[in-house]
Design a protein around this motif. Structure first.
Motif, PDB file in Angstrom:
ATOM      1  N   THR A 175       0.815  -1.225   0.000  1.00 21.25           N
ATOM      2  CA  THR A 175       0.000   0.000   0.000  1.00 21.25           C
ATOM      3  C   THR A 175       0.843   1.268   0.000  1.00 21.25           C
ATOM      4  O   THR A 175       0.297   2.366  -0.144  1.00 21.25           O
ATOM      5  CB  THR A 175      -0.923   0.021   1.239  1.00 21.25           C
ATOM      6  OG1 THR A 175      -0.129   0.025   2.429  1.00 21.25           O
ATOM      7  CG2 THR A 175      -1.879  -1.169   1.243  1.00 21.25           C
ATOM      8  N   GLY A 176       2.145   1.122   0.206  1.00 25.67           N
ATOM      9  CA  GLY A 176       3.013   2.289   0.285  1.00 25.67           C
ATOM     10  C   GLY A 176       2.862   3.051   1.589  1.00 25.67           C
ATOM     11  O   GLY A 176       3.357   4.167   1.724  1.00 25.67           O
ATOM     12  N   ALA A 177       2.193   2.440   2.552  1.00 26.03           N
ATOM     13  CA  ALA A 177       1.971   3.082   3.858  1.00 26.03           C
ATOM     14  C   ALA A 177       3.137   2.751   4.798  1.00 26.03           C
ATOM     15  O   ALA A 177       3.856   1.777   4.593  1.00 26.03           O
ATOM     16  CB  ALA A 177       0.661   2.576   4.466  1.00 26.03           C
ATOM     17  N   PRO A 178       3.312   3.555   5.827  1.00 27.57           N
ATOM     18  CA  PRO A 178       4.331   3.211   6.824  1.00 27.57           C
ATOM     19  C   PRO A 178       3.868   2.007   7.648  1.00 27.57           C
ATOM     20  O   PRO A 178       2.698   1.623   7.611  1.00 27.57           O
ATOM     21  CB  PRO A 178       4.424   4.469   7.694  1.00 27.57           C
ATOM     22  CG  PRO A 178       3.127   5.165   7.502  1.00 27.57           C
ATOM     23  CD  PRO A 178       2.646   4.817   6.117  1.00 27.57           C
ATOM     24  N   LEU A 179       4.795   1.437   8.359  1.00 24.71           N
ATOM     25  CA  LEU A 179       4.445   0.335   9.248  1.00 24.71           C
ATOM     26  C   LEU A 179       3.427   0.828  10.272  1.00 24.71           C
ATOM     27  O   LEU A 179       3.605   1.898  10.857  1.00 24.71           O
ATOM     28  CB  LEU A 179       5.697  -0.197   9.956  1.00 24.71           C
ATOM     29  CG  LEU A 179       6.715  -0.866   9.041  1.00 24.71           C
ATOM     30  CD1 LEU A 179       8.063  -0.998   9.754  1.00 24.71           C
ATOM     31  CD2 LEU A 179       6.215  -2.222   8.570  1.00 24.71           C
ATOM     32  N   PRO A 180       2.372   0.064  10.518  1.00 21.86           N
ATOM     33  CA  PRO A 180       1.326   0.525  11.432  1.00 21.86           C
ATOM     34  C   PRO A 180       1.755   0.409  12.893  1.00 21.86           C
ATOM     35  O   PRO A 180       2.687  -0.334  13.220  1.00 21.86           O
ATOM     36  CB  PRO A 180       0.158  -0.413  11.126  1.00 21.86           C
ATOM     37  CG  PRO A 180       0.811  -1.670  10.668  1.00 21.86           C
ATOM     38  CD  PRO A 180       2.045  -1.218   9.908  1.00 21.86           C
ATOM     39  N   PRO A 181       1.064   1.106  13.783  1.00 27.77           N
ATOM     40  CA  PRO A 181       1.374   1.004  15.217  1.00 27.77           C
ATOM     41  C   PRO A 181       1.327  -0.436  15.727  1.00 27.77           C
ATOM     42  O   PRO A 181       2.110  -0.804  16.594  1.00 27.77           O
ATOM     43  CB  PRO A 181       0.286   1.860  15.879  1.00 27.77           C
ATOM     44  CG  PRO A 181      -0.117   2.839  14.822  1.00 27.77           C
ATOM     45  CD  PRO A 181       0.030   2.099  13.518  1.00 27.77           C
ATOM     46  N   ARG A 182       0.428  -1.254  15.172  1.00 27.25           N
ATOM     47  CA  ARG A 182       0.348  -2.661  15.603  1.00 27.25           C
ATOM     48  C   ARG A 182       1.674  -3.387  15.356  1.00 27.25           C
ATOM     49  O   ARG A 182       2.077  -4.238  16.140  1.00 27.25           O
ATOM     50  CB  ARG A 182      -0.794  -3.369  14.879  1.00 27.25           C
ATOM     51  CG  ARG A 182      -0.970  -4.810  15.347  1.00 27.25           C
ATOM     52  CD  ARG A 182      -2.331  -5.366  14.928  1.00 27.25           C
ATOM     53  NE  ARG A 182      -2.488  -6.699  15.464  1.00 27.25           N
ATOM     54  CZ  ARG A 182      -2.346  -7.810  14.756  1.00 27.25           C
ATOM     55  NH1 ARG A 182      -2.065  -7.752  13.460  1.00 27.25           N
ATOM     56  NH2 ARG A 182      -2.507  -8.986  15.320  1.00 27.25           N
TER      57      ARG A 182
END
Length: 157
Positions: free
Chosen positions: A116-123
């Motif tokens: 998705t090109g998103a940063p690593l999530p908090p989880r």
């Protein structure tokens, strides 16, 4: 089977457990420090495979060879050092099983972030901290088992 061959298998199993565990921890920590989801996804994918091929195989072989060795030598499974070794082995398993699940989750979260090109999530970060913390008691416990196997101290239970 001969005593020497059983002992060889048991020692190799211990080496695989310690070596794979230490290697997995090292590579996961190095990858996690980059915060690069692609590097983490690749490394965690390799770690999951290594745990499946090497660690899981050794986890199965260790109690079998230990049981056969005890029978070959004439040690009772109720001897104190054996009981402590088994208790530590169970403790390690109590940390290892969740760690395997966490490694799969870390891999999956990193793969999603890459896709998705998103940063690593908090989880991801929360699970990574749990994964990291679980390594210390498990590693100390396995060193304790090795010490017990070498020294075989008199332990009254």
């Amino acid at each position: 089977m001969t005593y020497e061959f059983l002992k060889f298998l048991h020692i190799i199993g211990a080496c695989v457990l310690i070596g794979t565990g230490a290697g997995i921890a090292f590579f996961m920590v190095i990858a996690a420090r980059t915060l690069d989801a692609a590097a983490i996804a690749h490394t965690a994918g390799t770690v999951v495979i290594a745990d499946t091929l090497f660690t899981a195989t050794a986890v199965i072989i260790q109690p079998i060879t230990g049981y056969l060795l005890a029978g070959e030598v004439g040690w009772s499974l109720t001897e104190g050092w054996i009981v402590l070794s088994l208790a530590l082995y169970i403790l390690i398993g109590a940390f290892w099983l969740p760690v395997v699940w966490i490694q799969i989750q870390l891999r999956n979260l990193a793969v999603i972030a890459v896709g998705t090109g998103a940063p690593l999530p908090p989880r991801y970060h929360s699970l990574y901290r749990i994964w990291f913390a679980c390594g210390f008691p498990a590693f100390i416990a396995i060193l304790g088992i090795v010490w017990l196997m070498i020294v075989r101290p008199e332990v009254a239970l």
